[in-house]
Design an enzyme around this catalytic site. Structure first.
Site, short mmCIF file in Angstrom:
data_model
loop_
_atom_site.label_atom_id
_atom_site.label_comp_id
_atom_site.label_asym_id
_atom_site.label_seq_id
_atom_site.Cartn_x
_atom_site.Cartn_y
_atom_site.Cartn_z
N THR A 75 0.20 17.59 13.13
CA THR A 75 0.80 17.44 14.47
C THR A 75 2.05 17.30 14.30
O THR A 75 2.89 17.74 14.84
CB THR A 75 0.14 16.28 15.13
OG1 THR A 75 -1.24 16.66 15.42
CG2 THR A 75 0.75 16.22 16.31
N HIS A 200 -5.70 15.18 5.44
CA HIS A 200 -7.19 14.90 5.82
C HIS A 200 -8.33 16.19 5.85
O HIS A 200 -9.29 15.95 5.97
CB HIS A 200 -7.23 13.79 6.77
CG HIS A 200 -7.06 14.42 8.28
ND1 HIS A 200 -8.10 14.85 9.27
CD2 HIS A 200 -5.92 14.83 8.71
CE1 HIS A 200 -7.47 15.40 10.16
NE2 HIS A 200 -6.28 15.39 10.14
N THR A 237 9.81 4.90 6.19
CA THR A 237 9.36 4.42 4.91
C THR A 237 8.32 5.51 4.32
O THR A 237 7.49 5.36 5.04
CB THR A 237 9.11 3.08 4.55
OG1 THR A 237 10.04 2.09 5.34
CG2 THR A 237 8.51 2.59 3.30
N CYS A 324 -9.42 17.39 18.78
CA CYS A 324 -8.61 16.92 19.73
C CYS A 324 -9.06 17.24 21.13
O CYS A 324 -8.57 16.76 22.10
CB CYS A 324 -7.29 17.71 19.66
SG CYS A 324 -6.50 17.95 18.05
C1 LIG Z 1 -4.78 24.10 12.76
C2 LIG Z 1 -4.53 22.56 13.26
N1 LIG Z 1 -3.22 22.10 13.26
C3 LIG Z 1 -2.75 20.89 13.49
C4 LIG Z 1 -3.76 19.90 13.40
C5 LIG Z 1 -3.55 18.62 13.55
O1 LIG Z 1 -3.58 17.95 12.28
P1 LIG Z 1 -3.26 16.20 12.01
O2 LIG Z 1 -4.64 15.65 12.35
O3 LIG Z 1 -2.86 16.25 10.75
O4 LIG Z 1 -2.22 16.02 13.14
C6 LIG Z 1 -5.08 20.27 12.99
C7 LIG Z 1 -6.15 19.18 12.97
O5 LIG Z 1 -7.14 19.41 13.75
C8 LIG Z 1 -5.44 21.64 13.02
O6 LIG Z 1 -6.87 22.18 12.79
#
Ligand SMILES: Cc1ncc(COP(=O)(O)O)c(C=O)c1O
Length: 382
Positions: A75, A200, A237, A324
């Protein structure tokens, strides 16, 4: 991939940390807790661990270590590129089925005077490169797209996108967070400027990601955080244990045979569909049969809303789309973005699994899904 009873089929949302990753991280929370920016021995120890992890990540995607900027996840990596690369008066091109972290930051840029153009995708989620060719002009500062779509698994041809840009100076950003461990990634060969990754999604810890920024393109980004200047474009950091975990996960992924993982996932995908068909469950496949990673399977069951199905499952974790969207009952923008109806989007479930999930476990989990669906379908027919 389960606790005693629950089978986890939501690997696109997140994955557990493997024991090797946990073992690698542990000492950096306590014994070796130093701030990697400190000049003393504790600091130097942390810095060396970060350098080591960075080597593994750089090797995995074929870049130099100085081209990696640690972030809190994909993100933030996406935000860093979208918010920091185009000046007001310019335009950026995104796709309607991008992750929300791209769509929402592009909206923010619209409010700051950047024109946001959306390239068309077809019903499989593939970018319409002819449309992209028409959209790009001398004011285009950025073209951003997802390499592997998190909801349906469609992947893009980075080469075709690059070719469609012709002689344009537009920077290319690829959100590759779902691609690691599924498709080979070589950022140099792909000729891209920026790429986002998240630990993750590959058996690493939550809360750490990385942005690859090509050496020649790094100075075209403006930072979005200001402070100690710990790395070129990001202050704060560095989280040593998380980065060490990311490095350990990257090393494990680099030792995997992608071809055999792909084959194994494809067999499991077929097994799931076969079980649905055998039990007479009607379904519409939202994941295309080609240009799609087999680890992600998205289906709509006509007449059964995904929330209803999920509330009937006690021992299986699937999702209705991206993690999300889980709080948000609006239908998936990805499924509607393919041109499908709101109804179809409301009935979409995503089954995503690590390729090495046990077949017996997978079978039991799909049986539970199929049984729940049979009961729900019978209810709608009463
Ligand atoms: C294609 C994509 N972009 C961005 C993200 C966001 O990743 P993060 O959870 O590391 O912020 C995800 C996670 O669901 C994702 O699948």
């Amino acid at each position: 991939m389960s606790d005693k009873h629950v089978v986890y089929l939501d690997a696109a949302a997140t994955t557990p940390c493997s024991s090797d990753v946990m073992i690698a991280m542990k000492p950096y929370y306590s014994e070796h807790f130093g701030n990697p920016s400190s000049a003393h021995v504790f600091g130097r120890r942390a810095k060396i661990a970060i350098q080591d992890a960075t080597r593994h990540i750089a090797k995995l995607i074929n870049c130099s270590e100085s081209e990696l900027i640690y972030t809190a996840g994909a993100t933030e990596s996406n935000n860093l590129v979208v918010l920091g690369s185009v000046q007001p008066g310019g335009n950026m091109i995104i796709s309607p089925i991008d992750h929300k972290s791209v769509l929402a930051s592009a909206e923010e840029m619209r409010s700051r005077g950047v024109e946001v153009r959306r390239m068309r995708v077809d019903s499989r989620g593939r970018i319409d490169v002819n449309h992209l060719r028409q959209l790009v002009d001398s004011s285009t500062g950025l073209v951003s797209f997802c390499y592997v779509n998190s909801e349906i698994g469609t992947y893009q041809s980075i080469t075709s996108v690059r070719q469609a840009l012709g002689n344009s100076d537009a920077l290319i950003h690829v959100d590759a967070s779902q691609a690691l461990g599924k498709l080979p990634i070589d950022v140099r060969r792909h000729g891209i400027d920026f790429a986002s990754f998240s630990a993750h999604k590959i058996g690493g810890p939550k809360g750490v990601g990385v942005l690859y920024a090509r050496a020649q393109s790094m100075n075209k980004l403006r930072p979005i955080t200001f402070g100690g200047g710990q790395s070129a474009l990001r202050s704060g950091t560095l989280p040593t244990p998380l980065i060490v975990g990311f490095g350990a996960a990257a090393k494990l992924i680099s030792e995997q045979d992608l071809r055999s993982s792909w084959k194994s996932a494809a067999k499991k995908r077929s097994m799931i569909l076969e079980m649905f068909s055998k039990q007479g469950i009607p379904y519409q496949i939202n994941s295309p049969s080609n240009y799609c990673v087999p680890h992600i399977l998205n289906l709509s069951i006509p007449g059964v809303r995904s929330e209803t199905l999920m509330s009937c499952l006690s021992n299986v974790c699937v999702s209705s789309g991206s993690a999300c969207n889980a709080q948000d009952l609006a239908p998936s923008h990805v499924i509607t973005g393919l041109g499908y109806s709101k109804n179809r989007a409301e009935c979409a479930i995503r089954i995503s699994f690590p390729y090495d999930i046990d077949n017996i476990e997978l079978h039991a989990a799909v049986e539970e899904i199929v049984n729940a669906l049979s009961s729900l379908i019978a209810l709608t027919q009463e």
